[in-house]
Design a protein around this motif. Structure first.
Motif, PDB file in Angstrom:
ATOM      1  N   GLU A 573       2.380  10.838  -8.292  1.00 20.05           N
ATOM      2  CA  GLU A 573       2.432   9.841  -7.794  1.00 20.05           C
ATOM      3  C   GLU A 573       1.708  10.947  -5.965  1.00 20.05           C
ATOM      4  OE1 GLU A 573       6.499   7.931  -7.472  1.00 20.05           O
ATOM      5  OE2 GLU A 573       5.674   7.285  -9.160  1.00 20.05           O
ATOM      6  N   LEU A 574       1.988  11.309  -5.756  1.00 22.89           N
ATOM      7  CA  LEU A 574       1.307  11.492  -4.022  1.00 22.89           C
ATOM      8  C   LEU A 574      -0.352  12.046  -4.325  1.00 22.89           C
ATOM      9  CD1 LEU A 574       4.666  13.389  -2.771  1.00 22.89           C
ATOM     10  CD2 LEU A 574       3.117  11.509  -1.452  1.00 22.89           C
ATOM     11  N   ALA A 575      -0.123  12.671  -5.457  1.00 22.17           N
ATOM     12  CA  ALA A 575      -1.738  13.661  -5.567  1.00 22.17           C
ATOM     13  C   ALA A 575      -2.563  12.153  -5.389  1.00 22.17           C
ATOM     14  CB  ALA A 575      -1.382  14.648  -6.730  1.00 22.17           C
ATOM     15  N   VAL A 576      -2.134  11.396  -6.782  1.00 26.30           N
ATOM     16  CA  VAL A 576      -2.804  10.118  -6.553  1.00 26.30           C
ATOM     17  C   VAL A 576      -3.123   9.541  -5.617  1.00 26.30           C
ATOM     18  CG1 VAL A 576      -3.013   7.958  -8.035  1.00 26.30           C
ATOM     19  CG2 VAL A 576      -1.878   9.673  -9.304  1.00 26.30           C
ATOM     20  N   ALA A 577      -2.134   9.469  -4.097  1.00 25.12           N
ATOM     21  CA  ALA A 577      -1.987   9.183  -3.509  1.00 25.12           C
ATOM     22  C   ALA A 577      -3.567   9.482  -2.872  1.00 25.12           C
ATOM     23  CB  ALA A 577      -1.370   9.013  -2.379  1.00 25.12           C
ATOM     24  N   ALA A 578      -3.191  10.857  -2.779  1.00 24.12           N
ATOM     25  CA  ALA A 578      -4.281  12.234  -1.924  1.00 24.12           C
ATOM     26  C   ALA A 578      -5.655  12.127  -2.622  1.00 24.12           C
ATOM     27  CB  ALA A 578      -4.020  13.365  -2.320  1.00 24.12           C
ATOM     28  N   HIS A 579      -5.810  11.302  -4.133  1.00 20.00           N
ATOM     29  CA  HIS A 579      -6.863  10.667  -4.438  1.00 20.00           C
ATOM     30  C   HIS A 579      -7.762   9.494  -4.051  1.00 20.00           C
ATOM     31  CE1 HIS A 579      -5.622  13.676  -8.126  1.00 20.00           C
ATOM     32  NE2 HIS A 579      -5.465  15.071  -6.680  1.00 20.00           N
ATOM     33  N   LEU A 580      -6.695   8.062  -3.876  1.00 16.15           N
ATOM     34  CA  LEU A 580      -7.200   7.502  -3.223  1.00 16.15           C
ATOM     35  C   LEU A 580      -7.129   7.548  -2.311  1.00 16.15           C
ATOM     36  CD1 LEU A 580      -4.105   5.084  -5.595  1.00 16.15           C
ATOM     37  CD2 LEU A 580      -6.927   5.314  -5.586  1.00 16.15           C
ATOM     38  N   ALA A 581      -6.933   7.919  -1.043  1.00 20.11           N
ATOM     39  CA  ALA A 581      -7.153   7.994   0.326  1.00 20.11           C
ATOM     40  C   ALA A 581      -9.069   8.893   0.234  1.00 20.11           C
ATOM     41  CB  ALA A 581      -6.116   8.698   0.660  1.00 20.11           C
ATOM     42  N   ALA A 582      -9.474   9.654  -0.510  1.00 19.51           N
ATOM     43  CA  ALA A 582     -10.793  10.443  -0.351  1.00 19.51           C
ATOM     44  C   ALA A 582     -11.404   8.833  -0.724  1.00 19.51           C
ATOM     45  CB  ALA A 582     -10.724  11.345  -0.806  1.00 19.51           C
ATOM     46  N   ALA A 583     -11.474   9.034  -2.441  1.00 19.81           N
ATOM     47  CA  ALA A 583     -11.932   7.884  -2.798  1.00 19.81           C
ATOM     48  C   ALA A 583     -12.244   6.506  -1.790  1.00 19.81           C
ATOM     49  CB  ALA A 583     -11.840   6.965  -3.990  1.00 19.81           C
ATOM     50  N   SER A 584     -11.424   5.929  -0.686  1.00 25.33           N
ATOM     51  CA  SER A 584     -11.689   5.279  -0.075  1.00 25.33           C
ATOM     52  C   SER A 584     -13.046   4.744   1.371  1.00 25.33           C
ATOM     53  CB  SER A 584     -10.161   5.265   0.753  1.00 25.33           C
ATOM     54  OG  SER A 584     -10.030   4.069   1.914  1.00 25.33           O
ATOM     55  N   ARG A 585     -13.081   6.524   1.332  1.00 23.90           N
ATOM     56  CA  ARG A 585     -13.618   6.505   1.977  1.00 23.90           C
ATOM     57  C   ARG A 585     -15.424   6.669   1.442  1.00 23.90           C
ATOM     58  NH1 ARG A 585     -10.498  11.347   3.404  1.00 23.90           N
ATOM     59  NH2 ARG A 585     -12.091  12.701   1.925  1.00 23.90           N
ATOM     60  N   ALA A 586     -15.258   7.337  -0.020  1.00 21.57           N
ATOM     61  CA  ALA A 586     -16.156   6.934  -0.661  1.00 21.57           C
ATOM     62  C   ALA A 586     -16.751   5.351  -1.347  1.00 21.57           C
ATOM     63  CB  ALA A 586     -16.188   7.755  -1.519  1.00 21.57           C
ATOM     64  N   LEU A 587     -16.121   4.701  -1.276  1.00 22.34           N
ATOM     65  CA  LEU A 587     -16.488   3.122  -1.566  1.00 22.34           C
ATOM     66  C   LEU A 587     -16.624   2.530  -0.220  1.00 22.34           C
ATOM     67  CD1 LEU A 587     -13.391   2.743  -4.092  1.00 22.34           C
ATOM     68  CD2 LEU A 587     -16.108   2.960  -4.273  1.00 22.34           C
ATOM     69  N   LYS A 588     -16.226   2.461   0.970  1.00 23.15           N
ATOM     70  CA  LYS A 588     -16.702   1.466   1.977  1.00 23.15           C
ATOM     71  C   LYS A 588     -18.101   1.937   1.925  1.00 23.15           C
ATOM     72  CE  LYS A 588     -15.513   1.682   7.137  1.00 23.15           C
ATOM     73  NZ  LYS A 588     -15.061   3.030   8.132  1.00 23.15           N
ATOM     74  N   GLY A 589     -18.411   0.430   2.185  1.00 23.13           N
ATOM     75  CA  GLY A 589     -19.563   0.353   2.803  1.00 23.13           C
ATOM     76  C   GLY A 589     -20.800  -0.306   0.963  1.00 23.13           C
ATOM     77  N   PHE A 590     -19.632   0.697  -0.188  1.00 24.19           N
ATOM     78  CA  PHE A 590     -19.981  -0.083  -1.163  1.00 24.19           C
ATOM     79  C   PHE A 590     -19.426  -0.837  -1.612  1.00 24.19           C
ATOM     80  CE2 PHE A 590     -19.775   1.094  -5.688  1.00 24.19           C
ATOM     81  CZ  PHE A 590     -21.273   1.027  -5.887  1.00 24.19           C
ATOM     82  N   ASN A 591     -18.195  -0.784  -1.315  1.00 24.40           N
ATOM     83  CA  ASN A 591     -16.987  -1.804  -2.434  1.00 24.40           C
ATOM     84  C   ASN A 591     -16.063  -2.191  -1.128  1.00 24.40           C
ATOM     85  OD1 ASN A 591     -15.386  -3.432  -3.494  1.00 24.40           O
ATOM     86  ND2 ASN A 591     -15.552  -2.592  -5.736  1.00 24.40           N
ATOM     87  N   ILE A 605       2.307   4.514  -0.602  1.00 23.41           N
ATOM     88  CA  ILE A 605       3.109   5.925  -1.506  1.00 23.41           C
ATOM     89  C   ILE A 605       3.181   7.041  -0.806  1.00 23.41           C
ATOM     90  CG2 ILE A 605       2.257   7.450  -3.535  1.00 23.41           C
ATOM     91  CD1 ILE A 605       0.986   6.195  -5.383  1.00 23.41           C
ATOM     92  N   PHE A 606       2.408   6.970   0.321  1.00 28.07           N
ATOM     93  CA  PHE A 606       2.932   8.202   1.657  1.00 28.07           C
ATOM     94  C   PHE A 606       4.036   8.137   1.767  1.00 28.07           C
ATOM     95  CE2 PHE A 606       2.723  10.584   5.632  1.00 28.07           C
ATOM     96  CZ  PHE A 606       2.440  11.690   4.986  1.00 28.07           C
ATOM     97  N   HIS A 607       4.261   7.164   2.707  1.00 26.47           N
ATOM     98  CA  HIS A 607       5.220   6.036   3.026  1.00 26.47           C
ATOM     99  C   HIS A 607       6.616   6.603   2.345  1.00 26.47           C
ATOM    100  CE1 HIS A 607       2.332   5.466   6.213  1.00 26.47           C
ATOM    101  NE2 HIS A 607       3.021   6.608   6.646  1.00 26.47           N
ATOM    102  N   LEU A 608       6.955   6.664   0.670  1.00 26.17           N
ATOM    103  CA  LEU A 608       7.845   6.161   0.379  1.00 26.17           C
ATOM    104  C   LEU A 608       9.123   7.398   1.008  1.00 26.17           C
ATOM    105  CD1 LEU A 608       6.789   5.439  -3.431  1.00 26.17           C
ATOM    106  CD2 LEU A 608       7.337   3.989  -1.335  1.00 26.17           C
ATOM    107  N   ASP A 609      10.145   6.972   0.893  1.00 25.83           N
ATOM    108  CA  ASP A 609      10.878   8.022   1.651  1.00 25.83           C
ATOM    109  C   ASP A 609      11.702   8.644   0.301  1.00 25.83           C
ATOM    110  OD1 ASP A 609      13.065   9.173   2.929  1.00 25.83           O
ATOM    111  OD2 ASP A 609      13.882   8.102   3.343  1.00 25.83           O
TER     112      ASP A 609
END
Length: 827
Positions: A573-591, A605-609
């Motif tokens: 789940e944390l690996a997916v969180a990393a991927h989504l955080a990066a994708a957020s940058r690419a999608l900014k201005g596109f979607n 996901i990152f803040h789950l204890d």
């Protein structure tokens, strides 16, 4: 010069020794050798992938494998396999003995298996010994086969169909030609269920391909008859099968086969010339590898030939090259022609052996290299879409009935496991809305694993940020679930692909309240489909209220909807969180909406204890690095600084990530610690790369190493970009060349389908039954037949050699090709 002469003399002595040798003998690699024929016994460990038991390699072709006891007439991928307990080798007796067992754990234990034999337990040994020009294989059982299993238990050996199509066979005077397709009739068991094709013949002595002296193989049974059966009748990925059924009351020498391959006296494998099948930029380092049989004493000058427009060739470089030395079963000669810069078409020649033609040109990566991955492969793999290419439909609109919640406490196939809770508000069997959008089919199958989906998104995002390939050849219409290949729509294809992957992952999170583990077919019959994915289900949501056979415009009574699995897996789940955080940058201005949702899920996901182990902690550090790049928030910087020691310890896996945020972290002590770790790792990787002639660390296991080497190359692109004085560009360029043809074995193909002069055009993709390929897909690559035989067969059903995958295969290749293009642009 003295070293060269010494090696030449040793090779000549080895050649003379082999020429004088008569009969099979155990060599230092613990297999039997007789000239150009090898017999391995229980060194391989992957029988479900046609790699196991007793195997025969004849003059460079693995003609037979999996000589062992099996519980089915023609075993398939999920049939029971034995567990090997022990293997011994006696050179004094010229004998290999393997002890094996069929316990519960190998039949219906933790691993999924649709065929159960819960009452069958026995131990046995298989002895393989040299007997002159033959190999004798015998089996001892610890008890007779139980009465109820008589006729079911047999000793088999699989024959590779690709080498035998159109060849002849004899079995006690009966004869035939090995057919290209499996033909009936079939045979049934006592219950009337189809179990296999009827044997093509039955007898005591079998001979394959007597007309071909390199493949002619005789097998004689001293106990019981041999059946010749076409295993492809029940399993498309099956091979031809020789089988002796174990007789009642037999224990000692229950099976005894005499295997006599024809040995071509003095045979030596032809030299193979390995080059990049695409070619080289004029400013690029250029090295071809000449691969030689270990017994080949010949050392010709290596020539670089330029092909002119009018046809005649010109030798532009000729050298006697120095030995690199042995690797696996071959010797290698590196031929460096970096000094040649003139644009044109070239070939490398060694004696009478030529490489395929390749280019030297400044535009070598400009077209026909990374582009097919974006033009064809990614669009074809898109789920929940119809994929058109002019007159062709790659697949119809599929899986619009995704997905029902998986059953509790269920061990499914392909590694899917649902625990005793769904971790969501949905009960088993209920339809989970919003999952019928986005995502790519796993390339060989039709499931959607979350790490493959987000991993693909991550590589595409890294590619976009590093190279900005503003390439538009595809129309993607999410509203109408339609894709048109080679119809530009004014939008960058790579951003549309990132969007498509994020739609699946984020959509799953929003509807489930957590990430899905994966979405997969409910039945084996659906999972093994070869053909258009639209045929896997009716596309209508299951409604238990509807009478069987009835349907509405949106629902039906059929339970063919895919299942969605969930899990509690912090690391994934944390690996997916990393991927989504990066994708957020690419999608900014596109979607922008999807960009914000992607970032929101990543931060949640990152803040789950949760308590994390070291591997999971590394995933959280990666997530923190990507969130820092996306948000600039201090908390992520502090988390990275607080885990400096973990980054240093795991620099091999974490360095390329941490190095990208050194400037954002902006802490001198951290910068120094990371650079010191980089220096230590650089020494390690240099040593490992020097162990092979390919210029990259390469320690083959079973699966083709192409994907791992591509991943290594991508990481080293970043390491070179961050610390160019520590990490040379050679590593990522050599990784690219490895994929494009500079890899071991007789098959010189580029792993990237449709890319280069020769490429993998028979691949394990959704169209594998048609012996076809998907342009831009990248296969797993050359596998290892233990202990030393590299193999890449032109056979579409070996997933460990020819499979496409999502989450790194093709897109890592695209990244490396773009990296090479960027490096030499403007030079």
């Amino acid at each position: 010069m003295r070293k060269f002469l010494t090696i030449l003399l040793l090779n000549l002595l080895a050649f003379l020794s082999v020429a004088q040798q008569k009969g099979f003998r155990l060599n230092d690699q613990e297999y039997f050798e007789n000239g150009g024929v090898n017999v391995m016994a229980f060194q391989d460990i992957y029988p479900e992938g046609h790699q196991g038991g007793v195997a025969v390699i004849m003059h460079g072709i693995r003609i037979a494998t999996n000589g062992d006891i099996r519980l089915d007439e023609t075993p398939g991928q999920w049939q029971p396999i034995p567990k090997q307990k022990k293997r011994t080798v006696s050179k004094d007796d010229q004998l290999i003995t393997a002890w094996l067992t069929y316990p519960d754990s190998s039949i219906n234990g933790k691993g999924f298996n649709p065929v159960f034999y819960p009452d069958l337990h026995f131990n046995y040994s298989v002895k393989t010994r040299a007997a002159g020009n033959s190999i004798v294989v015998s089996v001892d059982l610890d008890r007779p086969v139980p009465k109820e299993f008589l006729g079911k238990v047999g000793f088999i050996m699989e024959l590779y169909p690709g080498a035998l199509f159109g060849k002849s066979w004899y079995l006690d005077g009966q004869n035939g030609i090995f057919p290209r397709q499996p033909n009936g009739p079939g045979m049934t068991d006592a219950k009337g269920e189809l179990v296999a094709a009827q044997p093509m013949a039955t007898g005591k002595r079998f001979v394959a391909a007597p007309e071909d002296n390199k493949l002619s193989l005789a097998i004689e049974s001293r106990k019981g008859d041999i059946q010749l059966i076409d295993g492809r009748y029940t399993h498309n990925n099956g091979w031809f099968v020789l089988r002796t059924v174990l007789a009642p009351e037999e224990t000692k020498n229950a099976v005894e086969w005499v295997i006599t391959p024809h040995v071509v006296e003095g045979w030596i494998a032809d030299p193979v010339v390995h080059v990049s099948q695409v070619g080289y930029h004029p400013d690029q380092s250029k090295t071809a590898l000449i691969e030689l049989d270990k017994n080949d004493p010949q050392r010709f000058p290596v020539e670089l030939i330029r092909i002119s427009e009018s046809g005649p060739v010109q030798v532009v470089l000729s050298e006697k090259v120095k030995e690199w030395g042995p690797f696996l079963r071959y010797n290698y000669l590196p031929f460096n022609f970096t000094s040649v810069r003139k644009p044109g078409i070239y070939q490398v020649k060694f004696g009478r052996f030529l490489s395929q033609p390749f280019r030297i040109d400044a535009t070598v990566y400009g077209r026909h290299v990374w582009q097919p991955t974006l033009e064809y492969f990614l669009p074809v793999q898109m789920c929940h879409m119809r994929i058109n290419e002019k007159y062709r439909v790659w697949h119809g609109l599929c899986h619009m009935d995704d997905a029902r919640m998986a059953p509790l406490s269920h061990n499914h196939f392909d590694g899917y496991l649902q625990g005793d809770t769904t971790f969501t508000r949905f009960k088993s069997g209920e339809v989970v809305p919003g999952l019928n959008t986005g995502g790519w089919h796993d390339a060989g199958d039709y499931d959607l694993r979350v790490e493959s989906q987000s991993g693909e998104v991550y590589i595409l995002t890294n590619t976009w940020e590093a190279f900005r390939p503003d390439y538009d050849e595809t129309m993607v219409d999410q509203h109408n679930h339609l894709v048109e290949i080679h119809q530009p729509d004014g939008l960058p294809d790579i951003l549309q692909q990132i969007e498509h992957g994020v739609l699946s992952v984020v959509g799953g999170y929003q509807n489930l309240g957590r990430l899905y583990r994966g979405i997969i077919d409910p039945t084996i019959r659906q999972y093994v489909l070869l053909g258009d994915g639209v045929n896997l289900s009716d596309g209508l949501f299951y409604d238990p209220v509807l009478p069987f056979g009835e349907k509405t415009a949106t629902h039906s009574s059929l339970t063919d909807d895919r299942w969605v699995f969930t899990e509690d897996n912090p690391g994934r789940e944390l690996a997916v969180a990393a991927h989504l955080a990066a994708a957020s940058r690419a999608l900014k201005g596109f979607n922008d909406t999807l960009s914000l949702r992607s970032l929101e899920v990543a931060e949640l996901i990152f803040h789950l204890d949760r308590k994390l182990n070291e591997r999971q902690l590394s995933s959280k550090i990666q997530a923190a690095a990507e969130l820092l790049k996306t948000t600039g928030k201090k908390e992520y910087r502090d988390f990275i600084l607080g885990n400096e020691q973990q980054i240093v310890r795991e620099f091999r896996n974490m360095g390329w990530i941490a190095g990208q945020v050194v400037k954002e972290v902006n802490q001198p002590a951290f910068t120094t610690a990371i650079k010191e770790a980089a220096l230590r790792y650089a020494g390690e990787v240099k040593k490992q790369a020097e162990e092979t002639p390919f210029g990259v660390p390469y320690r083959p296991h079973i699966w083709g190493a192409g994907w791992d080497i591509q991943s290594f190359g991508v990481r080293h692109y970043y390491l070179h970009s961050i610390w160019p004085d520590i990490f040379p560009a050679d590593y990522f360029l050599n990784a690219l060349n490895f994929v494009l043809g500079v890899h071991p074995g007789v098959n010189t193909s580029s792993f990237a389908s449709g890319v280069g002069s020769r490429s993998a055009t028979v691949a394990y993709g959704i169209n594998r039954a048609d012996w076809s390929y998907i342009p831009g897909g990248v296969v797993s690559g050359t596998a290892l037949i233990r202990p030393d035989f590299p193999e890449l067969l032109d056979w579409p059903f070996l997933w460990q050699q020819q499979e496409y995958v999502m989450g790194g295969g093709a897109t890592n290749f695209m990244f490396l090709a773009l990296a090479a293009e960027q490096m030499f642009r403007g030079k």
